[in-house]
Motif scaffolding. Structure first.
Motif, PDB file in Angstrom:
ATOM      1  N   LYS A  46       0.816  -1.208   0.000  1.00 14.12           N
ATOM      2  CA  LYS A  46       0.000   0.000   0.000  1.00 14.12           C
ATOM      3  C   LYS A  46       0.850   1.258   0.000  1.00 14.12           C
ATOM      4  O   LYS A  46       0.520   2.253  -0.653  1.00 14.12           O
ATOM      5  CB  LYS A  46      -0.928   0.000   1.213  1.00 14.12           C
ATOM      6  N   LEU A  47       1.953   1.230   0.757  1.00 12.15           N
ATOM      7  CA  LEU A  47       2.814   2.411   0.839  1.00 12.15           C
ATOM      8  C   LEU A  47       3.637   2.620  -0.421  1.00 12.15           C
ATOM      9  O   LEU A  47       3.801   3.751  -0.890  1.00 12.15           O
ATOM     10  CB  LEU A  47       3.748   2.283   2.061  1.00 12.15           C
ATOM     11  N   ASP A  48       4.155   1.543  -0.978  1.00 14.20           N
ATOM     12  CA  ASP A  48       5.030   1.659  -2.155  1.00 14.20           C
ATOM     13  C   ASP A  48       4.845   0.411  -3.026  1.00 14.20           C
ATOM     14  O   ASP A  48       5.563  -0.575  -2.873  1.00 14.20           O
ATOM     15  CB  ASP A  48       6.494   1.781  -1.711  1.00 14.20           C
ATOM     16  N   PRO A  49       3.885   0.440  -3.941  1.00 12.61           N
ATOM     17  CA  PRO A  49       3.628  -0.747  -4.771  1.00 12.61           C
ATOM     18  C   PRO A  49       4.861  -1.159  -5.566  1.00 12.61           C
ATOM     19  O   PRO A  49       5.570  -0.315  -6.126  1.00 12.61           O
ATOM     20  CB  PRO A  49       2.499  -0.285  -5.702  1.00 12.61           C
ATOM     21  N   GLY A  50       5.111  -2.460  -5.594  1.00 15.40           N
ATOM     22  CA  GLY A  50       6.247  -2.985  -6.352  1.00 15.40           C
ATOM     23  C   GLY A  50       5.996  -4.414  -6.777  1.00 15.40           C
ATOM     24  O   GLY A  50       5.258  -5.165  -6.111  1.00 15.40           O
ATOM     25  N   VAL A  51       6.590  -4.811  -7.896  1.00 15.25           N
ATOM     26  CA  VAL A  51       6.403  -6.172  -8.408  1.00 15.25           C
ATOM     27  C   VAL A  51       6.947  -7.190  -7.427  1.00 15.25           C
ATOM     28  O   VAL A  51       6.351  -8.250  -7.190  1.00 15.25           O
ATOM     29  CB  VAL A  51       7.077  -6.318  -9.791  1.00 15.25           C
ATOM     30  N   SER A  58      10.272  -6.031 -16.572  1.00 12.65           N
ATOM     31  CA  SER A  58      10.953  -7.147 -15.908  1.00 12.65           C
ATOM     32  C   SER A  58      10.407  -8.461 -16.454  1.00 12.65           C
ATOM     33  O   SER A  58       9.439  -9.022 -15.935  1.00 12.65           O
ATOM     34  CB  SER A  58      10.745  -7.059 -14.389  1.00 12.65           C
ATOM     35  N   ALA A  59      11.028  -8.949 -17.525  1.00 10.01           N
ATOM     36  CA  ALA A  59      10.554 -10.178 -18.163  1.00 10.01           C
ATOM     37  C   ALA A  59      10.724 -11.389 -17.256  1.00 10.01           C
ATOM     38  O   ALA A  59       9.885 -12.298 -17.248  1.00 10.01           O
ATOM     39  CB  ALA A  59      11.287 -10.403 -19.481  1.00 10.01           C
ATOM     40  N   ASP A  60      11.816 -11.423 -16.460  1.00 16.88           N
ATOM     41  CA  ASP A  60      12.054 -12.569 -15.579  1.00 16.88           C
ATOM     42  C   ASP A  60      10.948 -12.700 -14.538  1.00 16.88           C
ATOM     43  O   ASP A  60      10.430 -13.787 -14.291  1.00 16.88           O
ATOM     44  CB  ASP A  60      13.414 -12.419 -14.886  1.00 16.88           C
ATOM     45  N   ARG A  61      10.572 -11.558 -13.931  1.00 15.14           N
ATOM     46  CA  ARG A  61       9.522 -11.607 -12.921  1.00 15.14           C
ATOM     47  C   ARG A  61       8.168 -11.941 -13.540  1.00 15.14           C
ATOM     48  O   ARG A  61       7.347 -12.619 -12.920  1.00 15.14           O
ATOM     49  CB  ARG A  61       9.453 -10.274 -12.185  1.00 15.14           C
ATOM     50  N   ALA A  62       7.926 -11.459 -14.753  1.00 14.53           N
ATOM     51  CA  ALA A  62       6.685 -11.801 -15.441  1.00 14.53           C
ATOM     52  C   ALA A  62       6.596 -13.303 -15.677  1.00 14.53           C
ATOM     53  O   ALA A  62       5.530 -13.918 -15.519  1.00 14.53           O
ATOM     54  CB  ALA A  62       6.586 -11.045 -16.759  1.00 14.53           C
ATOM     55  N   GLU A  80      -3.265 -12.471  -7.364  1.00 15.68           N
ATOM     56  CA  GLU A  80      -2.100 -11.598  -7.141  1.00 15.68           C
ATOM     57  C   GLU A  80      -0.978 -11.923  -8.124  1.00 15.68           C
ATOM     58  O   GLU A  80      -0.314 -11.010  -8.641  1.00 15.68           O
ATOM     59  CB  GLU A  80      -1.604 -11.772  -5.703  1.00 15.68           C
ATOM     60  N   PHE A  81      -0.763 -13.205  -8.386  1.00 14.05           N
ATOM     61  CA  PHE A  81       0.259 -13.583  -9.383  1.00 14.05           C
ATOM     62  C   PHE A  81      -0.103 -13.041 -10.763  1.00 14.05           C
ATOM     63  O   PHE A  81       0.767 -12.552 -11.496  1.00 14.05           O
ATOM     64  CB  PHE A  81       0.407 -15.107  -9.434  1.00 14.05           C
ATOM     65  N   ARG A  82      -1.387 -13.145 -11.129  1.00 13.68           N
ATOM     66  CA  ARG A  82      -1.798 -12.643 -12.441  1.00 13.68           C
ATOM     67  C   ARG A  82      -1.647 -11.132 -12.537  1.00 13.68           C
ATOM     68  O   ARG A  82      -1.272 -10.595 -13.582  1.00 13.68           O
ATOM     69  CB  ARG A  82      -3.247 -13.059 -12.716  1.00 13.68           C
ATOM     70  N   GLU A  83      -1.906 -10.430 -11.445  1.00 13.16           N
ATOM     71  CA  GLU A  83      -1.710  -8.976 -11.450  1.00 13.16           C
ATOM     72  C   GLU A  83      -0.226  -8.654 -11.544  1.00 13.16           C
ATOM     73  O   GLU A  83       0.168  -7.668 -12.171  1.00 13.16           O
ATOM     74  CB  GLU A  83      -2.312  -8.379 -10.181  1.00 13.16           C
ATOM     75  N   ALA A  84       0.607  -9.495 -10.924  1.00 12.39           N
ATOM     76  CA  ALA A  84       2.050  -9.277 -10.978  1.00 12.39           C
ATOM     77  C   ALA A  84       2.590  -9.458 -12.392  1.00 12.39           C
ATOM     78  O   ALA A  84       3.589  -8.827 -12.771  1.00 12.39           O
ATOM     79  CB  ALA A  84       2.756 -10.225 -10.017  1.00 12.39           C
ATOM     80  N   ILE A  85       1.943 -10.328 -13.189  1.00 14.89           N
ATOM     81  CA  ILE A  85       2.375 -10.507 -14.576  1.00 14.89           C
ATOM     82  C   ILE A  85       2.286  -9.197 -15.335  1.00 14.89           C
ATOM     83  O   ILE A  85       3.237  -8.761 -16.000  1.00 14.89           O
ATOM     84  CB  ILE A  85       1.515 -11.587 -15.269  1.00 14.89           C
ATOM     85  N   SER A  86       1.141  -8.534 -15.222  1.00 15.67           N
ATOM     86  CA  SER A  86       0.939  -7.268 -15.914  1.00 15.67           C
ATOM     87  C   SER A  86       1.883  -6.196 -15.385  1.00 15.67           C
ATOM     88  O   SER A  86       2.474  -5.428 -16.155  1.00 15.67           O
ATOM     89  CB  SER A  86      -0.520  -6.824 -15.754  1.00 15.67           C
ATOM     90  N   ALA A  87       2.038  -6.152 -14.046  1.00 11.01           N
ATOM     91  CA  ALA A  87       2.921  -5.144 -13.458  1.00 11.01           C
ATOM     92  C   ALA A  87       4.370  -5.358 -13.883  1.00 11.01           C
ATOM     93  O   ALA A  87       5.107  -4.398 -14.132  1.00 11.01           O
ATOM     94  CB  ALA A  87       2.800  -5.176 -11.939  1.00 11.01           C
ATOM     95  N   ALA A  88       4.800  -6.633 -13.976  1.00 14.37           N
ATOM     96  CA  ALA A  88       6.175  -6.923 -14.381  1.00 14.37           C
ATOM     97  C   ALA A  88       6.424  -6.522 -15.823  1.00 14.37           C
ATOM     98  O   ALA A  88       7.485  -5.979 -16.166  1.00 14.37           O
ATOM     99  CB  ALA A  88       6.476  -8.408 -14.180  1.00 14.37           C
TER     100      ALA A  88
END
Length: 324
Positions: free
Chosen positions: A60-65, A100-104, A87-95
């Motif tokens: 909430k304070l600092d969104p990050g992948v 960040s292809a590795d994190r995606a 949450e994982f699916r949202e992280a795909i879009s954020a990555a």
């Protein structure tokens, strides 16, 4: 996992310089880092519920992948499979957005691994009524009614409400590893003490009363006349086809020498005679039933003050005259 590459840091720094004044400040970022580190320590010690709370506050304070991936991993460890998958699916879009292809790829692999374990609830709404449905206090979009919704295993409360209706609710227990539960929302009864919807009385009619209102039993007599008419028509049709059948039999015999040894013309005439005879038989049966049914309906109808009734049959028409 929160460490970014040098190029990413420069890109984000340039982006933050263009952000408005209300963007996260250095104090928020520092607090988010501290909460993230506490969450990692709690994860390592197996205190997953406490760790999830730290990651949520950090996000909430600092969104990050990186925080999203750790939070999703924490949700999975406490058994919140649907929340972790989302949450994982949202992280795909954020990555992908952060480059960040590795994190995606990691987020995509973890989401795919969770899909077979997802449990679902299907809320079926009763057709013909409009209700507001919530699941655990969260409104369910109308488009999701009737569709399988991924949910975390455990107990869930389904509630339905509508203006002027009693609120209905039920709880369901959803198991893990692909369990599927269906909930049907019944027709909501009217709320006790609800003011009835005012209904304006119909304006007084200036039209004369119908014959059915003036004379009890007129509807039954009308049906009786229709049935009798069908019966008369059946007798007429039966008579016509009976005469035709007789004529065809005569034609058939004239082509047979000696009878019943007939040529092709005689056989055709005989078949036509049989068809006409069958039609005549059916027509006579229908006619008799119609006349008998009409008579029963007529004589059992309630009586009222009536004028004389005349029934006449002429060439090609049926005449009924009188008051009913």
């Amino acid at each position: 996992m929160r460490r970014w590459s040098r190029a990413t840091v420069f890109a984000v720094a340039a982006f933050l310089r263009m952000m408005p004044a209300h963007a996260a400040g250095s104090g928020d970022i520092a607090s988010a880092e501290a909460l993230f580190d506490e969450g990692r320590k709690l994860m390592q010690s197996g205190q997953y519920s406490e760790a999830c709370a730290k990651f949520e506050s950090s996000q909430k304070l600092d969104p990050g992948v990186g925080t999203m991936l750790n939070l999703a991993d924490c949700y999975e460890k406490v058994g919140k499979t649907a929340t972790a998958w989302a949450e994982f699916r949202e992280a795909i879009s954020a990555a992908h957005t952060a480059g960040s292809a590795d994190r995606a790829t990691i987020a995509q692999q973890r989401a795919a691994a969770l899909e077979p374990k997802l449990s679902y609830v299907t809320i079926v709404g009763w057709k013909g009524q409009t209700v507001v449905v919530t699941r655990d206090g969260t409104p369910v979009d109308a488009a999701m009614v009737g569709a399988a919704i991924p949910v975390d295993p455990g107990r869930h409360v389904i509630e339905a409400s509508a203006p002027g209706k009693r609120t209905w609710s039920t709880s369901v227990d959803v198991g893990a590893n692909g369990d599927r539960v269906s909930v049907s929302v019944p027709i909501l009864p009217d709320e006790a003490g609800a003011a009835p919807v005012p209904v304006s009385p119909p304006p007084p009619s200036t039209e004369p009363a119908s014959s059915a209102e003036q004379h009890p039993g007129s509807t039954q007599r009308t049906v009786a006349i229709v049935a009798g008419s069908v019966g008369v028509a059946g007798v007429v049709v039966g008579t016509i086809f009976g005469i035709r059948a007789s004529s065809k039999w005569s034609d058939a015999k004239s082509h047979c020498d000696p009878y019943p040894y007939c040529g092709a013309s005689g056989v055709d005439a005989a078949n036509s005679a049989r068809s006409s005879a069958n039609i005549a038989t059916v027509a006579f049966i229908v006619g008799a039933a119609g006349i008998a049914g009409g008579a029963v309906l007529w004589f059992t109808a309630p009586r009222a003050t009536e004028g004389p009734v005349a029934l006449g049959i002429g060439p090609g028409n049926l005449l009924v005259r009188g008051r009913f």
